[in-house]
Design an enzyme around this catalytic site. Sequence first.
Site, mmCIF file in Angstrom:
data_model
loop_
_atom_site.group_PDB
_atom_site.id
_atom_site.type_symbol
_atom_site.label_atom_id
_atom_site.label_comp_id
_atom_site.label_asym_id
_atom_site.label_seq_id
_atom_site.Cartn_x
_atom_site.Cartn_y
_atom_site.Cartn_z
ATOM 1 N N PRO A 290 0.847 -1.202 0.000
ATOM 2 C CA PRO A 290 0.000 0.000 0.000
ATOM 3 C C PRO A 290 0.877 1.244 0.000
ATOM 4 C CG PRO A 290 0.089 -0.979 2.188
ATOM 5 C CD PRO A 290 0.824 -1.912 1.285
ATOM 6 N N ALA B 136 -3.611 3.806 1.227
ATOM 7 C CA ALA B 136 -4.370 4.153 2.429
ATOM 8 C C ALA B 136 -5.604 4.974 2.086
ATOM 9 C CB ALA B 136 -3.476 4.928 3.391
ATOM 10 N N TYR C 38 0.310 6.236 12.548
ATOM 11 C CA TYR C 38 -1.051 6.748 12.372
ATOM 12 C C TYR C 38 -1.917 6.339 13.576
ATOM 13 C CZ TYR C 38 0.751 7.881 7.789
ATOM 14 O OH TYR C 38 1.513 8.400 6.773
ATOM 15 N N ARG D 261 -1.782 -4.220 9.135
ATOM 16 C CA ARG D 261 -0.379 -3.828 8.964
ATOM 17 C C ARG D 261 0.123 -3.217 10.269
ATOM 18 N NH1 ARG D 261 3.165 0.024 4.877
ATOM 19 N NH2 ARG D 261 4.191 -1.744 3.900
ATOM 20 N N ALA E 90 7.567 -6.431 4.863
ATOM 21 C CA ALA E 90 7.806 -5.301 3.963
ATOM 22 C C ALA E 90 8.945 -4.465 4.521
ATOM 23 C CB ALA E 90 6.551 -4.439 3.843
ATOM 24 N N GLY F 140 12.398 -2.499 2.393
ATOM 25 C CA GLY F 140 13.746 -2.613 1.859
ATOM 26 C C GLY F 140 14.041 -3.916 1.155
ATOM 27 N N GLY G 121 7.250 -1.888 -2.404
ATOM 28 C CA GLY G 121 6.713 -0.564 -2.640
ATOM 29 C C GLY G 121 7.406 0.140 -3.779
#
Length: 367
Positions: free
Chosen positions: A26, A59, A183, A230, A298, A300, A321
């Site tokens: 995402p 998102a 968040y 996540r 997720a 790198g 990503g």
Amino acid sequence: MDSTPALLAPYKMASFSLSHRIVLAPMSRLRSYNFVAQPQAILYYSQRTTPGGFLIGEASGISPTAHGYPNTPGIWTKEQVEAWKPIVDAAHKKGGVFFCQLWHAGRASDNCFQPDGRPPISCTDKPIRAKTHIDGVTEASFPAPLRLTTHEVKQVINDFRKAARNAMEAGFDGVEIHGANGYLIDQFLKDQVNDRTDEYGGNLENRCRFALQVVEAVADEIGADRVGIRLSPFADYNDCSDSNPEALGLYMARSLNKYGILYCHVIEPRMITQFDSRKTEDSLLPMRKAFKGTFIVAGGYNRKNGNEVVASGGADLVAFGRLFLGNPDLPRRFELDAVLNEYDRSTFYTHDPVVGYTDYPFLETNN
């Protein structure tokens, strides 16, 4: 001996039959004007869809208070739901499995994104001290947020539930609850932010209560087999860290099992910003071993270490990503071990509907 690279092996994720282990992470792209997904996203997502490929959408705000950036999509109004439908349909026509990421920025926002210019909401009234946004580069100055009351926390949980229902109406195959990156959910989880003294603050169990109640509400609404989450217990994005990330991650992994959700998607401890990694002894293996569903990592990853983490049993799937952003045919390039396009970081968050969005070339020019 099977010579198929681990990332290209098929995988059965409950009822979803995936043809490979390469997941579109995402990524906010800031091309959804007025908080409504736009037609240019039809091409963007369909370019990155393969038969049996798994995509997690950018998102998407769950309510009018959810946004922290300009031009991010929402999923709380009828107009937003209708705007997502052709985008999801295009991915399905190419055989993809597409989840909607449900998001609330919490205090990582500004009055200009809030209804009537009010302050953003959070578990706390402490503002983010960081002087840059999550990318670690863009200058920022964050206002003091409004501390949610216990009653208001429960209203936000219901907003997540309704947004999940809307995502299913839009045609998505499921949802990912955004509990990472500093968040709103992450703000509740982390003891360096959460200074509450009620049932949602204090000890580890209380700090995780909000996240787990969101999971429970969403799973009850659309089915646990269509829900992922996540997490980023080791990260300090948006000035959101924890004094014992190992314990936090392990507690969440174990607690999620009782809800039977589809997957847990975790950011590697090495990621100090969205784009830069460091060497660390911290590992996601304890979480991997504790969680009973599909485990996605997720942060790198490239072809080599992505193959290694799957082959070693460290993960079932790997989310990409930046590489997927710059290479719409990333699974094909990994299959052939082909040269990758170089991504242009300066156009990640521009608002152009084409440049840095749908103009990255494929290996074969006829795509």
